[in-house]
Design a protein around this motif. Structure first.
Motif, PDB file in Angstrom:
ATOM      1  N   ARG A  21       0.825  -1.219   0.000  1.00 29.35           N
ATOM      2  CA  ARG A  21       0.000   0.000   0.000  1.00 29.35           C
ATOM      3  C   ARG A  21       0.861   1.272   0.000  1.00 29.35           C
ATOM      4  NH1 ARG A  21      -4.808  -0.567  -2.259  1.00 29.35           N
ATOM      5  NH2 ARG A  21      -5.506  -2.681  -1.781  1.00 29.35           N
ATOM      6  N   PRO A  22       1.945   1.343   0.755  1.00 35.71           N
ATOM      7  CA  PRO A  22       2.752   2.575   0.724  1.00 35.71           C
ATOM      8  C   PRO A  22       3.652   2.696  -0.508  1.00 35.71           C
ATOM      9  CG  PRO A  22       3.022   1.369   2.806  1.00 35.71           C
ATOM     10  CD  PRO A  22       2.378   0.444   1.830  1.00 35.71           C
ATOM     11  N   HIS A 135       0.102   4.789  -7.368  1.00 36.42           N
ATOM     12  CA  HIS A 135       0.093   4.608  -5.914  1.00 36.42           C
ATOM     13  C   HIS A 135      -1.310   4.257  -5.470  1.00 36.42           C
ATOM     14  CE1 HIS A 135       0.525   5.492  -1.651  1.00 36.42           C
ATOM     15  NE2 HIS A 135       1.827   5.411  -1.840  1.00 36.42           N
ATOM     16  N   LEU A 136      -1.457   3.186  -4.679  1.00 37.24           N
ATOM     17  CA  LEU A 136      -2.789   2.704  -4.306  1.00 37.24           C
ATOM     18  C   LEU A 136      -3.052   2.766  -2.810  1.00 37.24           C
ATOM     19  CD1 LEU A 136      -2.950  -0.359  -6.726  1.00 37.24           C
ATOM     20  CD2 LEU A 136      -4.256   1.753  -6.901  1.00 37.24           C
ATOM     21  N   GLY A 137      -2.251   3.557  -2.102  1.00 36.95           N
ATOM     22  CA  GLY A 137      -2.453   3.628  -0.646  1.00 36.95           C
ATOM     23  C   GLY A 137      -2.737   5.044  -0.197  1.00 36.95           C
ATOM     24  N   ASP A 138      -2.373   5.322   1.024  1.00 39.31           N
ATOM     25  CA  ASP A 138      -2.583   6.640   1.614  1.00 39.31           C
ATOM     26  C   ASP A 138      -1.367   7.503   1.263  1.00 39.31           C
ATOM     27  OD1 ASP A 138      -2.907   8.822   3.182  1.00 39.31           O
ATOM     28  OD2 ASP A 138      -2.659   7.768   5.093  1.00 39.31           O
ATOM     29  N   LEU A 139      -1.549   8.350   0.280  1.00 40.97           N
ATOM     30  CA  LEU A 139      -0.418   9.119  -0.256  1.00 40.97           C
ATOM     31  C   LEU A 139       0.186  10.046   0.800  1.00 40.97           C
ATOM     32  CD1 LEU A 139       0.965   9.248  -2.984  1.00 40.97           C
ATOM     33  CD2 LEU A 139      -0.527  11.150  -3.597  1.00 40.97           C
ATOM     34  N   ALA A 140      -0.675  10.564   1.677  1.00 46.73           N
ATOM     35  CA  ALA A 140      -0.193  11.530   2.673  1.00 46.73           C
ATOM     36  C   ALA A 140       0.823  10.895   3.620  1.00 46.73           C
ATOM     37  CB  ALA A 140      -1.377  12.076   3.460  1.00 46.73           C
ATOM     38  N   ASN A 141       0.726   9.574   3.808  1.00 44.20           N
ATOM     39  CA  ASN A 141       1.650   8.905   4.725  1.00 44.20           C
ATOM     40  C   ASN A 141       2.622   7.995   3.993  1.00 44.20           C
ATOM     41  OD1 ASN A 141       0.768   9.904   7.291  1.00 44.20           O
ATOM     42  ND2 ASN A 141      -1.157   8.825   6.866  1.00 44.20           N
ATOM     43  N   SER A 142       2.902   8.325   2.732  1.00 43.81           N
ATOM     44  CA  SER A 142       3.821   7.499   1.937  1.00 43.81           C
ATOM     45  C   SER A 142       4.894   8.397   1.349  1.00 43.81           C
ATOM     46  CB  SER A 142       3.070   6.827   0.779  1.00 43.81           C
ATOM     47  OG  SER A 142       1.995   6.069   1.260  1.00 43.81           O
ATOM     48  N   PRO A 143       6.038   7.810   0.969  1.00 49.49           N
ATOM     49  CA  PRO A 143       7.067   8.617   0.320  1.00 49.49           C
ATOM     50  C   PRO A 143       6.589   9.134  -1.036  1.00 49.49           C
ATOM     51  CG  PRO A 143       7.783   6.306   0.597  1.00 49.49           C
ATOM     52  CD  PRO A 143       6.398   6.406   1.139  1.00 49.49           C
ATOM     53  N   THR A 144       7.155  10.250  -1.482  1.00 43.96           N
ATOM     54  CA  THR A 144       6.859  10.729  -2.833  1.00 43.96           C
ATOM     55  C   THR A 144       7.462   9.742  -3.832  1.00 43.96           C
ATOM     56  OG1 THR A 144       8.927  11.924  -3.011  1.00 43.96           O
ATOM     57  CG2 THR A 144       7.052  13.124  -2.061  1.00 43.96           C
ATOM     58  N   LEU A 145       7.045   9.850  -5.082  1.00 46.78           N
ATOM     59  CA  LEU A 145       7.584   8.938  -6.101  1.00 46.78           C
ATOM     60  C   LEU A 145       9.109   9.046  -6.178  1.00 46.78           C
ATOM     61  CD1 LEU A 145       7.386   6.957  -8.449  1.00 46.78           C
ATOM     62  CD2 LEU A 145       6.716   8.857  -9.938  1.00 46.78           C
ATOM     63  N   ASP A 146       9.642  10.251  -6.185  1.00 47.59           N
ATOM     64  CA  ASP A 146      11.092  10.396  -6.311  1.00 47.59           C
ATOM     65  C   ASP A 146      11.827   9.866  -5.084  1.00 47.59           C
ATOM     66  OD1 ASP A 146      11.307  11.411  -8.930  1.00 47.59           O
ATOM     67  OD2 ASP A 146      10.517  13.317  -8.214  1.00 47.59           O
ATOM     68  N   ASP A 147      11.263  10.085  -3.910  1.00 50.18           N
ATOM     69  CA  ASP A 147      11.891   9.518  -2.714  1.00 50.18           C
ATOM     70  C   ASP A 147      11.826   7.993  -2.762  1.00 50.18           C
ATOM     71  OD1 ASP A 147      12.538  11.955  -1.759  1.00 50.18           O
ATOM     72  OD2 ASP A 147      10.898  12.074  -0.299  1.00 50.18           O
ATOM     73  N   LEU A 256      11.276  -2.411  -5.301  1.00 54.17           N
ATOM     74  CA  LEU A 256      10.541  -3.120  -4.264  1.00 54.17           C
ATOM     75  C   LEU A 256       9.091  -2.639  -4.178  1.00 54.17           C
ATOM     76  CD1 LEU A 256      13.565  -2.833  -1.899  1.00 54.17           C
ATOM     77  CD2 LEU A 256      12.607  -4.998  -2.708  1.00 54.17           C
ATOM     78  N   PRO A 257       8.176  -3.503  -3.862  1.00 48.57           N
ATOM     79  CA  PRO A 257       8.435  -4.897  -3.542  1.00 48.57           C
ATOM     80  C   PRO A 257       8.568  -5.846  -4.753  1.00 48.57           C
ATOM     81  CG  PRO A 257       6.370  -4.107  -2.541  1.00 48.57           C
ATOM     82  CD  PRO A 257       6.794  -3.100  -3.542  1.00 48.57           C
ATOM     83  N   GLY A 258       7.845  -5.639  -5.854  1.00 49.31           N
ATOM     84  CA  GLY A 258       7.750  -6.752  -6.800  1.00 49.31           C
ATOM     85  C   GLY A 258       8.064  -6.494  -8.252  1.00 49.31           C
ATOM     86  N   PHE A 259       8.634  -5.341  -8.584  1.00 50.68           N
ATOM     87  CA  PHE A 259       8.853  -5.057 -10.007  1.00 50.68           C
ATOM     88  C   PHE A 259      10.303  -5.370 -10.380  1.00 50.68           C
ATOM     89  CE2 PHE A 259       9.782  -1.672 -13.325  1.00 50.68           C
ATOM     90  CZ  PHE A 259       9.212  -2.384 -14.365  1.00 50.68           C
ATOM     91  N   PHE A 260      10.488  -6.469 -11.090  1.00 52.75           N
ATOM     92  CA  PHE A 260      11.820  -6.869 -11.538  1.00 52.75           C
ATOM     93  C   PHE A 260      12.000  -6.380 -12.964  1.00 52.75           C
ATOM     94  CE2 PHE A 260      14.513 -10.310 -13.536  1.00 52.75           C
ATOM     95  CZ  PHE A 260      15.693  -9.954 -12.917  1.00 52.75           C
ATOM     96  N   VAL A 261      13.049  -5.594 -13.195  1.00 53.83           N
ATOM     97  CA  VAL A 261      13.260  -5.046 -14.530  1.00 53.83           C
ATOM     98  C   VAL A 261      14.722  -5.223 -14.916  1.00 53.83           C
ATOM     99  CG1 VAL A 261      13.527  -2.687 -13.584  1.00 53.83           C
ATOM    100  CG2 VAL A 261      12.959  -3.010 -16.003  1.00 53.83           C
TER     101      VAL A 261
END
Ligand code: FES
Ligand SMILES: [Fe+2]
Length: 357
Positions: A21-22, A135-147, A256-261
């Motif tokens: 979620r985060p 992003h599918l969670g609570d954006l306010a309590n998650s890191p920004t995309l760049d972080d 992380l968690p699951g995108f292998f590229v």
């Protein structure tokens, strides 16, 4: 980790809550929605999503769910449309998600029925070097995309010119295994000579410094790892504009968690693991090449050799993760060998997220 973390439902639910979620998740390539009205759909963490380029040129992600009574709006995997029309009662939204036409509702006037006649629900998203993230969670309590990405963008995406890539071959299926088994197998070289005896061969790696939520290994080689060992000198030319380590080798990264590229000198491919339950994983596979490569007259002929090699390795890993899952019923913990040090790091990251400090 004890083997029950690959089977236990309560543990799985905590992984979703604390890690998935985060997180920011890969959705697809911006080049797949190159012009207004181009769209693709996907399922992530039980949600149906719709990615579409608007008439204003912006790529937006919406819940693929009608604001009338929740029907799926588009069920095709990809295509082009002039508007987003729900098939149930024909409510129709613009490419920007604004409700334009609502038969049955419009006779009452949209203002007389508060709560009705809403636009599509937007999902937070961002594009970095041609990669679309959601992003599918609570954006306010998650890191920004760049972080969240940390130095993945500057170490992998920019040097490997991921913005030039076009997806040419994609598929999706479900495996009877825990998502972690598939991430782990991607991050160790110990199994290569057993599971990929003919398809990979020796592939020594080093670990680049990663900051942010990714872990990677790097294999230096003049020739592409995306072909069978005997065919590697016959690959496509390198992507234009590669810089630094990207011009001399391949990064295998887990965002992380699951995108292998995997970003090689001539191609990029991904194996995205999306958990469905403790013992089931949805796998999204995509192969891509730079635009200039897809325009070559020998592209169809030569790309088949890439697909054959990539398919074989993926089938081998699909098989071993399902096979491993069937055996995870012992209570004794296992161990890591030195060649599995990246798995150790990965599993420690998982423990930090799920258990906290
Ligand atoms: S559910 Fe979409 S128009 Fe009724
Ligand atoms: Fe493998």
């Amino acid at each position: 980790m004890p083997f029950w973390v690959y089977t236990d439902h309560a543990w799985f639910e905590r992984e979703i809550e604390t890690m998935f979620r985060p997180a920011w998740h890969f959705a697809g390539l911006a080049s797949s929605v190159g012009k207004a009205g181009d769209f693709f759909t996907l399922r992530l963490l039980g949600e149906s999503l719709l990615v579409v380029r608007g008439d204003d040129g912006e790529v937006r992600v919406f819940r693929n769910s009608c604001s009338h009574r929740g029907s799926l709006i588009l069920d095709q995997e990809a295509g082009n449309c002039r508007a987003l029309r729900c098939p149930y009662h024909s409510w129709t939204y613009s490419l920007e998600g604004v409700l334009k036409y609502a038969p049955g509702l419009d006779q009452y006037g949209r203002h007389e029925l508060p709560g009705l006649g809403k636009n599509l629900v937007r999902v937070p998203s961002g594009i970095r070097e041609g990669l679309i993230f959601v992003h599918l969670g609570d954006l306010a309590n998650s890191p920004t995309l760049d972080d969240y990405l940390g130095n993945f963008t500057s170490t992998v995406a920019v040097p490997h010119q991921t913005a030039q890539m076009i997806a040419v071959n994609q598929r999706e299926y479900v495996l009877d295994s825990n998502w972690k088994l598939y991430v782990e197998v991607d991050m160790e070289t110990l199994h290569t000579k057993h599971i990929h005896r003919s398809s990979i061969g020796a592939q020594p790696v080093t670990s680049p410094l990663s900051e942010g939520n990714w872990i990677g290994v790097y294999h230096e080689s003049e020739h592409t790892p995306a072909l069978h060992p005997s065919e590697r000198r016959t690959g496509f030319p390198h992507t234009r504009g590669l810089t630094g380590a990207a011009s001399r080798g391949t990064h295998f990264s887990i965002l992380l968690p699951g995108f292998f590229v995997v970003t090689a000198q001539d191609t990029m491919w991904w194996i995205h693991k999306i958990p469905e339950s403790a013992t089931r994983t949805r796998v999204r596979v995509g192969y891509s090449f730079p635009t200039s490569t897809t325009e070559r007259t020998d592209f169809d002929e030569l790309s088949k050799r890439y697909y054959k090699r990539l398919d074989q390795v993926i089938e081998e890993d699909d098989w071993i993760t399902e096979h491993q899952q069937k055996g995870l019923n012992s209570s004794a913990p296992g161990c890591y060998l030195p060649e599995e040090h990246v798995v150790h790091r990965l599993d420690n990251w998982i423990l930090d997220q799920v258990l906290g400090a």
